[in-house]
Design an enzyme around this catalytic site. Structure first.
Site, short mmCIF file in Angstrom:
data_model
loop_
_atom_site.label_atom_id
_atom_site.label_comp_id
_atom_site.label_asym_id
_atom_site.label_seq_id
_atom_site.Cartn_x
_atom_site.Cartn_y
_atom_site.Cartn_z
N SER A 1 -60.32 -1.79 -40.01
CA SER A 1 -59.38 -2.91 -40.10
C SER A 1 -58.04 -2.54 -39.48
CB SER A 1 -59.18 -3.35 -41.55
OG SER A 1 -58.28 -2.50 -42.21
N LYS B 1 -54.91 -0.14 -51.07
CA LYS B 1 -55.27 -0.81 -52.32
C LYS B 1 -54.87 -0.04 -53.57
CE LYS B 1 -57.11 -4.51 -50.60
NZ LYS B 1 -56.65 -5.85 -50.96
C1 LIG Z 1 -59.38 -1.66 -45.24
C2 LIG Z 1 -58.74 -2.97 -45.58
N1 LIG Z 1 -58.03 -3.60 -44.64
C3 LIG Z 1 -57.44 -4.80 -44.90
C4 LIG Z 1 -57.54 -5.42 -46.11
C5 LIG Z 1 -56.84 -6.72 -46.36
O1 LIG Z 1 -55.66 -6.58 -47.18
P1 LIG Z 1 -55.25 -7.70 -48.20
O2 LIG Z 1 -56.31 -7.80 -49.26
O3 LIG Z 1 -53.93 -7.27 -48.78
O4 LIG Z 1 -55.12 -9.00 -47.44
C6 LIG Z 1 -58.32 -4.81 -47.09
C7 LIG Z 1 -58.59 -5.50 -48.33
O5 LIG Z 1 -59.17 -6.54 -48.43
C8 LIG Z 1 -58.90 -3.55 -46.83
O6 LIG Z 1 -59.61 -2.90 -47.76
#
Ligand SMILES: Cc1ncc(COP(=O)(O)O)c(C=O)c1O
Length: 315
Positions: free
Chosen positions: A261, A44
């Site tokens: 994630s 991010k």
């Molecule tokens: C740790 C993490 N993984 C995955 C995501 C998903 O990424 P994106 O917002 O680009 O879809 C986020 C953010 O929402 C995140 O903070």
């Protein structure tokens, strides 16, 4: 060695690591892009910097202004780091059930936290931030779910980095939150090679997997529509909380201490690997594991940790 003027110069250009030892298919390589190496600790940083720079360039964000943003963690932390450096006041609407480390990191950088109900998840934080932003038009609402600087950051940086390091990439797999990563990287990779396949990792409809979004559950982020998400995605990989944790633990076998994630993304990548004859899959390791230690993700019995995962928002 280069001396950098600011930590912001360290955002991006993250390394890619071969984790094919974890691939269920010997003819499929699996490669992880290590976004935890960014200075704010996650993928991010890229979009937070892009949103701030674009708002500064168009005159929306001027010195001393207040920024408000909904975030279950990483975007908030990235914005907090940047705001501290640039002198903006930051208010983050944060679901009250995120891990303690996330709140503490926001405090390290001096952001103000506005709690939103935990049972409403990230959608609840978005709604609350929208209400507050409407009441305070003098504040700047960057709104990562609707701000095209988000996918654009990935189109300009993450995508080209992957293509430069892995020109033979056949599949890209990432979790879907705002959808910025999938859209920006996916659009760029398909422009280079239309045969590259883009897969979103989602929880089963109606289930809360650590804040991952299922597009069938109601809220479609505006950036997803603006960047033609339904046409761009080639498929979904549905991953349950238990699998996310299992694969997060598995990554430690190759020395990677990742966030949850990333475990979901790796589980998704392995499912894709099982469905294809051969290929090279790149997936995103969004952040590292530090912020999740207090949740017991590695230390509790897997079933207990999976039950907890329904209550804690991991990202
Ligand atoms: C740790 C993490 N993984 C995955 C995501 C998903 O990424 P994106 O917002 O680009 O879809 C986020 C953010 O929402 C995140 O903070």
């Amino acid at each position: 060695m280069t001396v950098h003027d600011s930590v912001l110069d360290l955002i991006g250009n993250t390394p890619i690591v071969d984790v094919s030892a974890l691939s269920p298919n010997p003819n499929v390589r699996i490669l992880g892009k290590m976004e935890g190496q960014n200075p704010g600790g996650s993928v991010k940083d890229r979009i937070a910097l892009a949103m701030v720079q674009e708002a500064e360039a168009d005159g929306t964000l001027t010195p001393g202004k207040t920024i408000i943003e909904p975030s279950s963690g990483n975007t908030g932390i990235a914005l907090a780091m940047i705001s501290r450096i640039r002198g903006y006041h930051l208010k983050i609407v944060l679901p009250e059930n995120v891990s303690i480390e996330r709140r503490q990191l926001l405090e390290v950088y001096g952001a103000e936290i506005i709690p939103s109900p935990g049972n409403e998840g990230s959608n609840g934080a978005v709604r609350r931030a929208q209400e507050i932003a409407a009441e305070h038009p003098e504040w700047v609402f960057l709104y990562q779910y609707g701000n095209e600087a988000n996918p654009r950051a990935h189109y300009r940086t993450t995508g080209p980095e992957i293509w430069a390091d892995v020109p033979g990439v056949t599949h890209f797999v990432a979790g879907l939150g705002t959808s910025g990563t999938l859209l920006g990287v996916g659009t760029y990779l398909k422009e280079q090679n239309p045969d590259v396949k883009i897969f979103a990792v989602e929880p089963p409809a109606g289930e809360t997997v650590e804040g991952l979004r299922n597009l069938d559950d109601g809220y479609i982020p505006p950036v997803f529509d603006k960047w033609g998400g339904f046409d761009l995605l080639d498929g979904k990989s549905i991953v349950r909380p238990r699998e996310s944790l299992e694969y997060t633990r598995k990554m430690a076998e190759v020395g990677i201490f990742s966030g949850i994630s990333a475990g979901a993304a790796l589980a998704g990548a392995c499912k894709v690997a099982n469905r294809i004859d051969e290929g090279v899959i790149v997936y995103i390791v969004c952040d590292s594991g530090w912020k999740y230690l207090s949740t017991g993700a590695w230390t509790l019995d897997l079933d207990e940790a999976a039950a907890n995962a329904e209550k804690v928002i991991y990202f």
